[in-house]
Design a protein around this motif. Structure first.
Motif, PDB file in Angstrom:
ATOM      1  N   PHE A 201       0.840  -1.193   0.000  1.00 34.19           N
ATOM      2  CA  PHE A 201       0.000   0.000   0.000  1.00 34.19           C
ATOM      3  C   PHE A 201       0.877   1.246   0.000  1.00 34.19           C
ATOM      4  CE2 PHE A 201      -2.620  -3.316   1.775  1.00 34.19           C
ATOM      5  CZ  PHE A 201      -3.851  -3.098   1.186  1.00 34.19           C
ATOM      6  N   ASP A 202       0.384   2.279  -0.649  1.00 34.77           N
ATOM      7  CA  ASP A 202       1.116   3.542  -0.671  1.00 34.77           C
ATOM      8  C   ASP A 202       1.115   4.203   0.701  1.00 34.77           C
ATOM      9  OD1 ASP A 202       1.742   3.953  -3.663  1.00 34.77           O
ATOM     10  OD2 ASP A 202      -0.383   3.416  -3.645  1.00 34.77           O
ATOM     11  N   GLU A 203       0.081   3.900   1.490  1.00 36.38           N
ATOM     12  CA  GLU A 203       0.040   4.387   2.860  1.00 36.38           C
ATOM     13  C   GLU A 203      -0.803   3.430   3.702  1.00 36.38           C
ATOM     14  OE1 GLU A 203      -1.750   8.233   3.012  1.00 36.38           O
ATOM     15  OE2 GLU A 203      -3.545   7.627   1.908  1.00 36.38           O
ATOM     16  N   VAL A 204      -0.425   3.319   4.972  1.00 38.58           N
ATOM     17  CA  VAL A 204      -1.159   2.487   5.927  1.00 38.58           C
ATOM     18  C   VAL A 204      -1.473   3.372   7.132  1.00 38.58           C
ATOM     19  CG1 VAL A 204      -1.137   0.445   7.395  1.00 38.58           C
ATOM     20  CG2 VAL A 204       0.032   0.393   5.167  1.00 38.58           C
ATOM     21  N   LYS A 205      -2.764   3.543   7.415  1.00 33.57           N
ATOM     22  CA  LYS A 205      -3.206   4.395   8.510  1.00 33.57           C
ATOM     23  C   LYS A 205      -3.909   3.557   9.573  1.00 33.57           C
ATOM     24  CE  LYS A 205      -2.241   8.425   6.436  1.00 33.57           C
ATOM     25  NZ  LYS A 205      -1.395   9.498   7.005  1.00 33.57           N
ATOM     26  N   THR A 206      -3.950   4.085  10.797  1.00 31.85           N
ATOM     27  CA  THR A 206      -4.691   3.454  11.879  1.00 31.85           C
ATOM     28  C   THR A 206      -5.672   4.453  12.479  1.00 31.85           C
ATOM     29  OG1 THR A 206      -2.934   4.047  13.444  1.00 31.85           O
ATOM     30  CG2 THR A 206      -2.844   1.837  12.484  1.00 31.85           C
ATOM     31  N   GLY A 207      -6.848   3.943  12.895  1.00 33.16           N
ATOM     32  CA  GLY A 207      -7.850   4.788  13.538  1.00 33.16           C
ATOM     33  C   GLY A 207      -8.497   4.028  14.681  1.00 33.16           C
ATOM     34  N   PHE A 208      -8.966   4.748  15.696  1.00 34.82           N
ATOM     35  CA  PHE A 208      -9.473   4.113  16.906  1.00 34.82           C
ATOM     36  C   PHE A 208     -10.775   4.749  17.389  1.00 34.82           C
ATOM     37  CE2 PHE A 208      -4.868   3.805  16.802  1.00 34.82           C
ATOM     38  CZ  PHE A 208      -4.646   2.453  17.042  1.00 34.82           C
ATOM     39  N   TRP A 209     -11.512   3.986  18.196  1.00 34.11           N
ATOM     40  CA  TRP A 209     -12.713   4.480  18.843  1.00 34.11           C
ATOM     41  C   TRP A 209     -12.364   5.253  20.109  1.00 34.11           C
ATOM     42  CZ3 TRP A 209     -17.264   6.108  18.288  1.00 34.11           C
ATOM     43  CH2 TRP A 209     -18.234   6.072  19.290  1.00 34.11           C
ATOM     44  N   LYS A 210     -11.377   4.745  20.868  1.00 34.73           N
ATOM     45  CA  LYS A 210     -11.038   5.324  22.160  1.00 34.73           C
ATOM     46  C   LYS A 210      -9.691   6.049  22.182  1.00 34.73           C
ATOM     47  CE  LYS A 210     -14.573   4.037  24.740  1.00 34.73           C
ATOM     48  NZ  LYS A 210     -15.413   5.008  25.458  1.00 34.73           N
ATOM     49  N   GLU A 211      -9.037   6.180  21.051  1.00 38.53           N
ATOM     50  CA  GLU A 211      -7.753   6.873  20.992  1.00 38.53           C
ATOM     51  C   GLU A 211      -7.705   7.715  19.727  1.00 38.53           C
ATOM     52  OE1 GLU A 211      -4.299   4.337  21.646  1.00 38.53           O
ATOM     53  OE2 GLU A 211      -5.537   2.872  22.703  1.00 38.53           O
ATOM     54  N   GLU A 212      -6.649   8.479  19.601  1.00 39.98           N
ATOM     55  CA  GLU A 212      -6.444   9.273  18.392  1.00 39.98           C
ATOM     56  C   GLU A 212      -5.495   8.541  17.440  1.00 39.98           C
ATOM     57  OE1 GLU A 212      -8.001  11.966  17.680  1.00 39.98           O
ATOM     58  OE2 GLU A 212      -8.976  12.245  19.623  1.00 39.98           O
ATOM     59  N   PRO A 213      -5.676   8.719  16.131  1.00 36.12           N
ATOM     60  CA  PRO A 213      -6.769   9.441  15.477  1.00 36.12           C
ATOM     61  C   PRO A 213      -8.087   8.668  15.569  1.00 36.12           C
ATOM     62  CG  PRO A 213      -5.398   8.384  13.837  1.00 36.12           C
ATOM     63  CD  PRO A 213      -4.713   8.167  15.151  1.00 36.12           C
ATOM     64  N   HIS A 214      -9.152   9.385  15.748  1.00 35.80           N
ATOM     65  CA  HIS A 214     -10.479   8.822  15.922  1.00 35.80           C
ATOM     66  C   HIS A 214     -11.037   8.333  14.584  1.00 35.80           C
ATOM     67  CE1 HIS A 214     -14.831   8.782  16.853  1.00 35.80           C
ATOM     68  NE2 HIS A 214     -14.429   8.554  18.090  1.00 35.80           N
ATOM     69  N   PHE A 215     -11.950   7.350  14.658  1.00 29.63           N
ATOM     70  CA  PHE A 215     -12.648   6.889  13.451  1.00 29.63           C
ATOM     71  C   PHE A 215     -13.121   8.067  12.608  1.00 29.63           C
ATOM     72  CE2 PHE A 215     -14.447   2.907  15.818  1.00 29.63           C
ATOM     73  CZ  PHE A 215     -13.228   2.271  15.701  1.00 29.63           C
ATOM     74  N   ARG A 216     -13.685   9.070  13.279  1.00 28.69           N
ATOM     75  CA  ARG A 216     -14.335  10.181  12.575  1.00 28.69           C
ATOM     76  C   ARG A 216     -13.337  11.032  11.794  1.00 28.69           C
ATOM     77  NH1 ARG A 216     -19.234  13.074  12.532  1.00 28.69           N
ATOM     78  NH2 ARG A 216     -20.176  11.244  13.499  1.00 28.69           N
ATOM     79  N   GLU A 217     -12.091  11.007  12.206  1.00 20.18           N
ATOM     80  CA  GLU A 217     -11.097  11.865  11.577  1.00 20.18           C
ATOM     81  C   GLU A 217     -10.149  11.139  10.628  1.00 20.18           C
ATOM     82  OE1 GLU A 217     -11.432  14.991  12.068  1.00 20.18           O
ATOM     83  OE2 GLU A 217     -12.920  14.794  13.664  1.00 20.18           O
TER      84      GLU A 217
END
Length: 289
Positions: free
Chosen positions: A34-50
């Motif tokens: 992948f050109d980029e791999v990101k992580t998102g969380f419900w209880k931590e940052e970055p949040h799902f919404r962002e």
């Protein structure tokens, strides 16, 4: 440009709960699939919404690092990612067969391939077996051993038990272990009585949880009888009522979990090249097999 977004629960109370997510993201990032791999969380940052706002790719694959289909995968994540037109019928699932749905994320106006959770994917079966290999230090473990696949279990979400039973059944069909049982914390058959369900002298206990936390580090060890107080620690294996129990800890901490994330993305159409083979090889080396 392909982008992978791994979404997980995270925790305000246990900062270590996000460690497996970051580890698997690093493993996948190193493959270059992948050109980029990101992580998102419900209880931590970055949040799902962002998190989608940080993504630059035009082919976006979102993989939930959750054990079962349910409240988070069917309601919270799609809502927070603003997946326009989402309905659980998009997966056409029986509680185990969620695959992928392609929808538009409203606030970034990009299509997103929203995948089913890792916990119900067929490749998770191999991770559970690898977890047994890792904790015993034996890549051929099986003969003379029982295997307990343990989940939370809850009447509020019947899919929680479905995932446990699915993988226990698949492993049993391989005839590798002398016995394979699905046990639960909150419903019968309960993990508290583990020795009663096995005839084998040695049993590997693998909890189907994504990260080590309260349940895997405190509840299960104390309930099974590995220790009276988790703060005092316990040996691996520990003998309980004549049964040697090899406690593996959360399956989600096994390096091979990165393979399941990739499999989910591949099923949704991602071009992975040799990434799957690379991950299987590097994670086997990482665990000393």
């Amino acid at each position: 440009m392909q982008s992978l977004v791994i979404v997980a629960h995270g925790s305000h109370l246990n900062p270590g709960s996000s460690a497996p997510t970051y580890d698997h993201a690093d493993t996948i990032r190193a493959t270059g699939a992948f050109d980029e791999v990101k992580t998102g969380f419900w209880k931590e940052e970055p949040h799902f919404r962002e998190v989608l706002r940080t993504v630059e790719g035009d082919e976006i694959y979102v993989v939930p690092l959750f054990v079962s289909e349910g409240y988070f995968t069917e309601q919270v994540i799609p809502r927070e990612l603003r997946l326009d037109g989402w309905d659980v019928s998009e997966w056409d699932s029986d509680g185990l067969s969620a695959d992928q749905a392609t929808l538009v994320a409203e606030d970034i106006d990009h299509e997103v391939h929203y995948c089913g959770p890792v916990g119900t994917h067929r490749a998770m079966t191999d991770v559970i077996v690898r977890r047994a290999e890792s904790v015993t230090g034996d890549p051929d473990v099986g003969e003379g051993f029982g295997l307990a696949v343990v989940g939370h279990g809850t009447e509020r979400n019947e899919n929680s038990a479905k995932a446990i039973e699915y993988h226990a059944d698949r492993i049993a069909e391989r005839d590798r272990f002398d016995e394979v049982k699905a046990l639960y914390m909150d419903e019968d058959p309960e993990v508290d009585d583990l020795p009663d369900y096995f005839e084998s002298d040695d049993v590997v206990l693998v909890p189907l949880f994504i990260a080590d936390g309260y349940h895997t580090q405190e509840d299960i060890p104390e309930d099974v009888g590995l220790c009276e107080d988790h703060t005092e620690g316990y040996d691996v294996p520990t003998e309980v009522d004549g049964t040697r129990i090899w406690y593996a800890g959360a399956v989600g901490t096994e390096p091979l979990m990165a393979d399941v994330i990739l499999e989910r993305a591949a099923d949704a159409g991602a071009d992975l090249g040799t990434a799957l083979d690379d991950v299987r090889e590097t994670t086997r080396v990482a665990t000393g097999d």
